[in-house]
Design an enzyme around this catalytic site. Sequence first.
Site, short mmCIF file in Angstrom:
data_model
loop_
_atom_site.label_atom_id
_atom_site.label_comp_id
_atom_site.label_asym_id
_atom_site.label_seq_id
_atom_site.Cartn_x
_atom_site.Cartn_y
_atom_site.Cartn_z
N ARG A 32 0.79 -1.24 0.00
CA ARG A 32 0.00 0.00 0.00
C ARG A 32 0.81 1.28 0.00
NH1 ARG A 32 -3.51 -1.05 4.96
NH2 ARG A 32 -1.58 -2.16 5.42
N ARG A 41 -5.81 -2.01 -6.09
CA ARG A 41 -6.67 -2.50 -5.01
C ARG A 41 -8.06 -1.87 -5.02
NH1 ARG A 41 -8.29 -4.67 -1.80
NH2 ARG A 41 -7.51 -4.58 0.32
N ASP A 77 -0.14 -14.04 0.04
CA ASP A 77 -0.09 -13.85 1.49
C ASP A 77 0.25 -15.19 2.14
OD1 ASP A 77 -0.65 -11.74 3.64
OD2 ASP A 77 -1.70 -13.49 4.40
N TYR A 152 -2.48 -17.28 13.66
CA TYR A 152 -3.70 -16.72 13.06
C TYR A 152 -4.87 -17.69 13.21
CZ TYR A 152 -1.05 -12.84 11.18
OH TYR A 152 -0.28 -11.72 11.08
O1 CP3 Z 1 6.56 -8.94 0.15
C1 CP3 Z 1 5.77 -8.84 -0.81
O2 CP3 Z 1 5.78 -7.88 -1.61
C2 CP3 Z 1 4.85 -10.01 -1.10
C3 CP3 Z 1 3.61 -9.93 -0.50
C4 CP3 Z 1 3.34 -10.34 0.95
C5 CP3 Z 1 2.11 -9.99 1.55
N1 CP3 Z 1 2.04 -10.60 2.75
C6 CP3 Z 1 1.10 -9.13 0.91
C7 CP3 Z 1 0.15 -8.42 1.75
C8 CP3 Z 1 4.04 -11.13 1.86
C9 CP3 Z 1 5.42 -11.73 1.74
C10 CP3 Z 1 3.20 -11.28 3.00
C11 CP3 Z 1 3.57 -12.11 4.15
C12 CP3 Z 1 2.82 -11.97 5.39
N2 CP3 Z 1 1.47 -11.80 5.56
C13 CP3 Z 1 3.39 -12.11 6.67
C14 CP3 Z 1 4.85 -12.37 6.93
C15 CP3 Z 1 5.64 -11.11 6.82
C16 CP3 Z 1 5.42 -10.12 7.94
O3 CP3 Z 1 5.16 -8.96 7.59
O4 CP3 Z 1 5.57 -10.49 9.09
C17 CP3 Z 1 2.38 -11.96 7.62
C18 CP3 Z 1 2.52 -12.01 9.13
C19 CP3 Z 1 1.16 -11.78 6.90
C20 CP3 Z 1 -0.19 -11.58 7.46
C21 CP3 Z 1 -0.71 -10.29 6.97
N3 CP3 Z 1 -1.38 -10.13 5.78
C22 CP3 Z 1 -0.56 -9.01 7.55
C23 CP3 Z 1 0.11 -8.72 8.88
C24 CP3 Z 1 -1.14 -8.08 6.68
C25 CP3 Z 1 -1.12 -6.57 6.75
C26 CP3 Z 1 -2.26 -5.95 7.45
C27 CP3 Z 1 -2.34 -4.47 7.08
O5 CP3 Z 1 -3.31 -4.12 6.41
O6 CP3 Z 1 -1.39 -3.74 7.41
C28 CP3 Z 1 -1.67 -8.80 5.59
C29 CP3 Z 1 -2.33 -8.24 4.41
C30 CP3 Z 1 -1.40 -7.99 3.29
N4 CP3 Z 1 -0.57 -8.95 2.79
C31 CP3 Z 1 -1.24 -6.78 2.55
C32 CP3 Z 1 -0.29 -7.06 1.58
C33 CP3 Z 1 0.19 -6.13 0.51
C34 CP3 Z 1 -1.97 -5.44 2.77
C35 CP3 Z 1 -3.42 -5.59 2.66
C36 CP3 Z 1 -4.11 -5.06 1.42
O7 CP3 Z 1 -3.55 -4.84 0.34
O8 CP3 Z 1 -5.32 -4.91 1.55
#
Ligand code: CP3
Length: 353
Positions: A32, A41, A77, A152
Amino acid sequence: MTNRAFNDAFLKACRKEAVPHVPVWYMRQAGRYQPEYRAIRQQYSFFEINENPEVCAQVTRLPVEQLGVDAAILFADIMTPIKTIGVDVRIVEGKGPVISNPVRALADVKRLGDLAPERDLPYIRETIRLLREQLSVPLIGFAGAPFTLASYLIEGGPSKDYHKTKGFMYSRPQEWQALMDKLAAVTIAYLSWQIEAGAQAVQVFDSWVGSVASDDYEKYIAPTMMNIFAEIRKTGVPTIYFGSGTAHLLKIWNQLPVDVLSVDWRISIDEVRELGIDKALQGNLDPSMLLAPWEALIEKVKAIVDQGKKKPGYIFNLGHGVFPEADAAVLKRLTDWIHEYTKAEAVKERVES
Ligand code: CP3
């Protein structure tokens, strides 16, 4: 498209080989903080992007093209495979994955299905196929680690303390092991599927495992991680293990059949090596530093890179993911700076010797 020179600095660093410059990529480099991502998005939900190979490949390429990083990471994700085994997951804006049917007992573990990637995740194969045609840097595949996935599943969403998760682990060790075994099978199947499709390295995200004491990690989690990395090692593809706040676990991690350890800013690269860690290392800028003035940021980055490049097998990254308030222009300038700084060093050494 395929006639550009392939930049293999990242893969060389994973294997502790000499590199032309220190390779750079950023965890959560697609997201984002990018206006282009936010625009996409508006049109698609998170999982719609994930399930549409053309859009997913485009989102994966965005940071590679904009920032000039040395690796791409598949846009998905950690919950992507979990969604296909009978768990109702939604990604809630600003919060993360939320689950309506949490796992709280053996019966819940038993109702989780098996992952059949051919049936459940054909779009991942297609996205990776497209990316391998389009990219001139390596493509990293990834999965969540069982503890972090379990957090989770058990909490039902994000948590600060993981009381329910660790409570389950301490009070029902056999059911915990059944859950770890199930999630390890999912992780192995998912990573193998990505590797078969063309992923050139894989990272296992264990973001929240730092909340576990080292003796408990050895007892309740290490055997599962041993199993996962031993299986993936058979493919010959480099593996990376990431966690945050895991300084106390690094000596145990050093015993796992994994190639690269990704560490956060709470421990320095020098301190990690002083522990006797001999694996390749990735990290470890505090993401908050991206908000600091350029001079302060670069002073910190220079210190990290100077430590990292003392030994072969170093990849620059953040200690955790890029966040929405980060500025793409700062990430671009930082990537260029590290490339230039470490390239100059390599040239200087050649001239002097
Ligand atoms: O790195 C990259 O560019 C690849 C994409 C990626 C996402 N999630 C996309 C995402 C990767 C590698 C992840 C891994 C992930 N997801 C982890 C491990 C890495 C870390 O940060 O610890 C974890 C714990 C998650 C679980 C998760 N999913 C979280 C904590 C969130 C963010 C919540 C928020 O809104 O801040 C997500 C959602 C998510 N995954 C987003 C993205 C781009 C944002 C949500 C959106 O676009 O609506």
